[in-house]
Design an enzyme around this catalytic site. Structure first.
Site, PDB file in Angstrom:
ATOM      1  N   ASP A 130     -11.795 -10.064   4.121  1.00 40.54           N
ATOM      2  CA  ASP A 130     -13.026 -10.090   3.314  1.00 40.54           C
ATOM      3  C   ASP A 130     -13.544 -11.525   3.211  1.00 40.54           C
ATOM      4  O   ASP A 130     -14.745 -11.782   3.323  1.00 40.54           O
ATOM      5  CB  ASP A 130     -12.775  -9.550   1.893  1.00 40.54           C
ATOM      6  CG  ASP A 130     -13.052  -8.052   1.773  1.00 40.54           C
ATOM      7  OD1 ASP A 130     -12.826  -7.335   2.771  1.00 40.54           O
ATOM      8  OD2 ASP A 130     -13.487  -7.614   0.694  1.00 40.54           O
ATOM      9  N   LYS A 147       3.958 -15.796   3.054  1.00 40.92           N
ATOM     10  CA  LYS A 147       4.206 -16.510   1.794  1.00 40.92           C
ATOM     11  C   LYS A 147       5.719 -16.728   1.734  1.00 40.92           C
ATOM     12  O   LYS A 147       6.407 -16.281   0.810  1.00 40.92           O
ATOM     13  CB  LYS A 147       3.677 -15.649   0.635  1.00 40.92           C
ATOM     14  CG  LYS A 147       3.724 -16.306  -0.734  1.00 40.92           C
ATOM     15  CD  LYS A 147       2.702 -17.394  -0.932  1.00 40.92           C
ATOM     16  CE  LYS A 147       2.941 -18.101  -2.254  1.00 40.92           C
ATOM     17  NZ  LYS A 147       2.147 -19.336  -2.376  1.00 40.92           N
ATOM     18  N   ASP A 201      -1.968 -18.792   0.854  1.00 35.09           N
ATOM     19  CA  ASP A 201      -2.877 -19.522  -0.046  1.00 35.09           C
ATOM     20  C   ASP A 201      -3.528 -20.685   0.706  1.00 35.09           C
ATOM     21  O   ASP A 201      -4.743 -20.905   0.615  1.00 35.09           O
ATOM     22  CB  ASP A 201      -2.151 -20.002  -1.322  1.00 35.09           C
ATOM     23  CG  ASP A 201      -0.802 -20.666  -1.048  1.00 35.09           C
ATOM     24  OD1 ASP A 201      -0.317 -20.622   0.104  1.00 35.09           O
ATOM     25  OD2 ASP A 201      -0.230 -21.245  -2.000  1.00 35.09           O
ATOM     26  N   ASP A 214      -5.986  -7.781   4.147  1.00 36.47           N
ATOM     27  CA  ASP A 214      -7.117  -7.177   3.430  1.00 36.47           C
ATOM     28  C   ASP A 214      -7.959  -8.284   2.796  1.00 36.47           C
ATOM     29  O   ASP A 214      -9.184  -8.337   2.953  1.00 36.47           O
ATOM     30  CB  ASP A 214      -6.570  -6.228   2.360  1.00 36.47           C
ATOM     31  CG  ASP A 214      -7.673  -5.567   1.551  1.00 36.47           C
ATOM     32  OD1 ASP A 214      -8.682  -5.163   2.160  1.00 36.47           O
ATOM     33  OD2 ASP A 214      -7.533  -5.472   0.309  1.00 36.47           O
ATOM     34  N   TYR A 251       0.811  -1.218   0.000  1.00 36.76           N
ATOM     35  CA  TYR A 251       0.000   0.000   0.000  1.00 36.76           C
ATOM     36  C   TYR A 251       0.841   1.264   0.000  1.00 36.76           C
ATOM     37  O   TYR A 251       0.443   2.278  -0.551  1.00 36.76           O
ATOM     38  CB  TYR A 251      -0.932   0.019   1.224  1.00 36.76           C
ATOM     39  CG  TYR A 251      -2.141  -0.865   1.068  1.00 36.76           C
ATOM     40  CD1 TYR A 251      -1.989  -2.223   0.875  1.00 36.76           C
ATOM     41  CD2 TYR A 251      -3.419  -0.333   1.123  1.00 36.76           C
ATOM     42  CE1 TYR A 251      -3.096  -3.046   0.751  1.00 36.76           C
ATOM     43  CE2 TYR A 251      -4.534  -1.145   0.995  1.00 36.76           C
ATOM     44  CZ  TYR A 251      -4.367  -2.496   0.808  1.00 36.76           C
ATOM     45  OH  TYR A 251      -5.466  -3.303   0.681  1.00 36.76           O
TER      46      TYR A 251
HETATM   47  C1  IPM Z   1     -10.396  -2.132   3.526  1.00 36.06           C
HETATM   48  C2  IPM Z   1     -10.528  -1.598   2.130  1.00 36.06           C
HETATM   49  C3  IPM Z   1      -9.407  -0.603   1.861  1.00 36.06           C
HETATM   50  C4  IPM Z   1      -8.097  -1.338   1.986  1.00 36.06           C
HETATM   51  C5  IPM Z   1      -9.511   0.125   0.510  1.00 36.06           C
HETATM   52  C6  IPM Z   1     -10.806   0.881   0.383  1.00 36.06           C
HETATM   53  C7  IPM Z   1      -8.336   1.023   0.244  1.00 36.06           C
HETATM   54  O1  IPM Z   1     -10.546  -2.630   1.215  1.00 36.06           O
HETATM   55  O2  IPM Z   1     -10.465  -1.342   4.471  1.00 36.06           O
HETATM   56  O3  IPM Z   1     -10.244  -3.334   3.673  1.00 36.06           O
HETATM   57  O4  IPM Z   1      -7.684  -2.013   1.043  1.00 36.06           O
HETATM   58  O5  IPM Z   1      -7.480  -1.237   3.044  1.00 36.06           O
HETATM   59 MG    MG Z   2     -10.578  -4.542   2.087  1.00 33.51          MG
END
Ligand code: IPM
Ligand code: MG
Length: 364
Positions: A252, A192, A224, A248, A142
């Site tokens: 999710d 990894k 993975d 990240d 990032y």
């Molecule tokens: C999160 C989001 C952010 C990230 C984006 C919106 C930049 O996906 O908070 O997980 O990748 O950190």
């Molecule tokens: Mg995210």
């Protein structure tokens, strides 16, 4: 007690989930006799439209004068496209406010009553799901330099840099060990290391730190494999510590184990720098602005409500009030009467907040 909070609803559903969550916070504060000093600031497209800047100076000031920041979401994909990447709200506002806050705690819990909303078979989740993902938030791809696209089509090239210093790795792993100590005393470090140099260093340091933390059982897993095992035996996961991008993606994925991404809260925490300055802690649900359902009172505010519970715990040390919010929220989720669209129901965002506020009345 007085709680000075910067409130930044931002774009899309950020506005409605933050409004709903603040109502819950007010109810808890009222009951416990605390005073909430909430100062609202513009951020994201909401700020670009008013001030020409996704993170205006006035908003920065509000944040700097606060003890904690509650953030909704920023970014509107259709409009983001009109800006170069470096000017988009995610980078200008979100990544800016996260600076210094290297530890992102994302808590994934599946309430028993939502078992049928989890896409996994019941037998896989029978033992429940309670996973704390600790995502490194200020390093890796990032922020690493160089980053960018160079050259002219059709010969362009692009680069992102994955870099970590020993210091950055140690301090996030320390949060991992400390968090594990407060839970089941098991820490899973995800990397990894079969390919990446940053991961090799990460694993070496983690192994080294395990010697200083003999009460914690440290395990390693490739990312993975971890993404597969999360779906295969989710109940066995407890505390996961990992670098920025892996965290990240895995968070999710894990959010679906909790029924929906709209349910997962997060806290972004730092520690004093060399000059003794600590960045203002930042609290955000892990979901985005969801423009497709924005403004329709359909979004699930639970992620943001539980985010406020994390704020009460980590910034204000009001664990009793935080537990009250969690208990009321899980009670409503378990009862299964008030269910938002992301979980297959038709309750509105404000009905969800109302139900949680009603449940708070009898929570001790
Ligand atoms: C999160 C989001 C952010 C990230 C984006 C919106 C930049 O996906 O908070 O997980 O990748 O950190
Ligand atoms: Mg995210």
């Amino acid at each position: 007690m007085e709680l000075n909070i910067a409130v930044l609803p931002g774009d899309g559903i950020g506005v409605e989930v933050v409004a709903a969550a603040m109502r819950v916070l007010d109810a808890v504060a009222h009951k416990a006799g605390h005073k909430i000093n909430a100062v609202y600031g513009d951020i994201g497209w909401a700020a670009i439209d008013k001030h020409g800047d996704a993170l205006p100076a006035a908003t920065r000031d509000i944040c700097n004068r606060s003890q904690a920041i509650l953030f909704g979401a920023v970014g509107l994909p259709d409009r983001d496209k009109t800006l170069p990447q470096a000017k988009r709200p995610e980078r200008v506002a979100l990544l800016e406010l996260r600076k210094g806050l290297f530890a992102n705690l994302r808590h994934v819990v599946l309430p028993a009553g939502l078992a049928n909303r989890c896409p996994l078979k019941n037998e896989l989740i029978a033992r429940g799901i309670d996973i704390m993902i600790i995502r490194e938030l200020t390093g890796g791809l990032y922020y690493g330099q160089p980053q960018g696209v160079t050259g002219a089509a059709p010969h362009r090239s692009a680069v992102d840099t994955l870099a970590y210093s020993e210091h950055e790795i140690r301090r996030i792993l320390r949060v991992g060990f400390e968090t594990a100590r407060k839970r089941r005393k098991r820490l899973l470090s995800v990397d990894k290391a079969n390919i990446l140099a940053t991961s090799q260093l990460w694993r070496e340091i983690a192994t080294d730190m395990a010697k200083e933390n003999p009460d914690i059982r440290l395990e390693h897993m490739y990312v993975d494999n971890a993404s597969m095992q999360l779906l295969r035996r989710p109940s066995e996961f407890d505390v996961i510590v990992t670098e920025n991008t892996f965290g990240d993606i895995l968070s999710d994925e894990a959010s679906m184990l909790a029924g929906s991404i709209g349910r997962v809260p997060s806290a972004c925490l730092g520690e004093p720098d060399a000059k003794g300055h600590t960045a203002v802690p930042f609290y955000e649900p892990i979901h985005g602005s969801a423009p497709d359902i924005a403004g329709q009172n359909k979004a699930n505010p639970v992620g943001t409500i539980l985010t406020l519970a994390m704020m009460l715990t980590y910034t204000f040390n009001l664990t009793h009030e935080a537990k009250a919010i969690e208990q009321a929220t899980f009670e409503v989720l378990n009862a299964g009467q008030v269910v938002t669209g992301d979980l297959g129901g038709s309750a509105t965002c404000s009905q969800m907040a109302d139900a949680i506020i009603a449940a708070l009345k009898h929570v001790k």
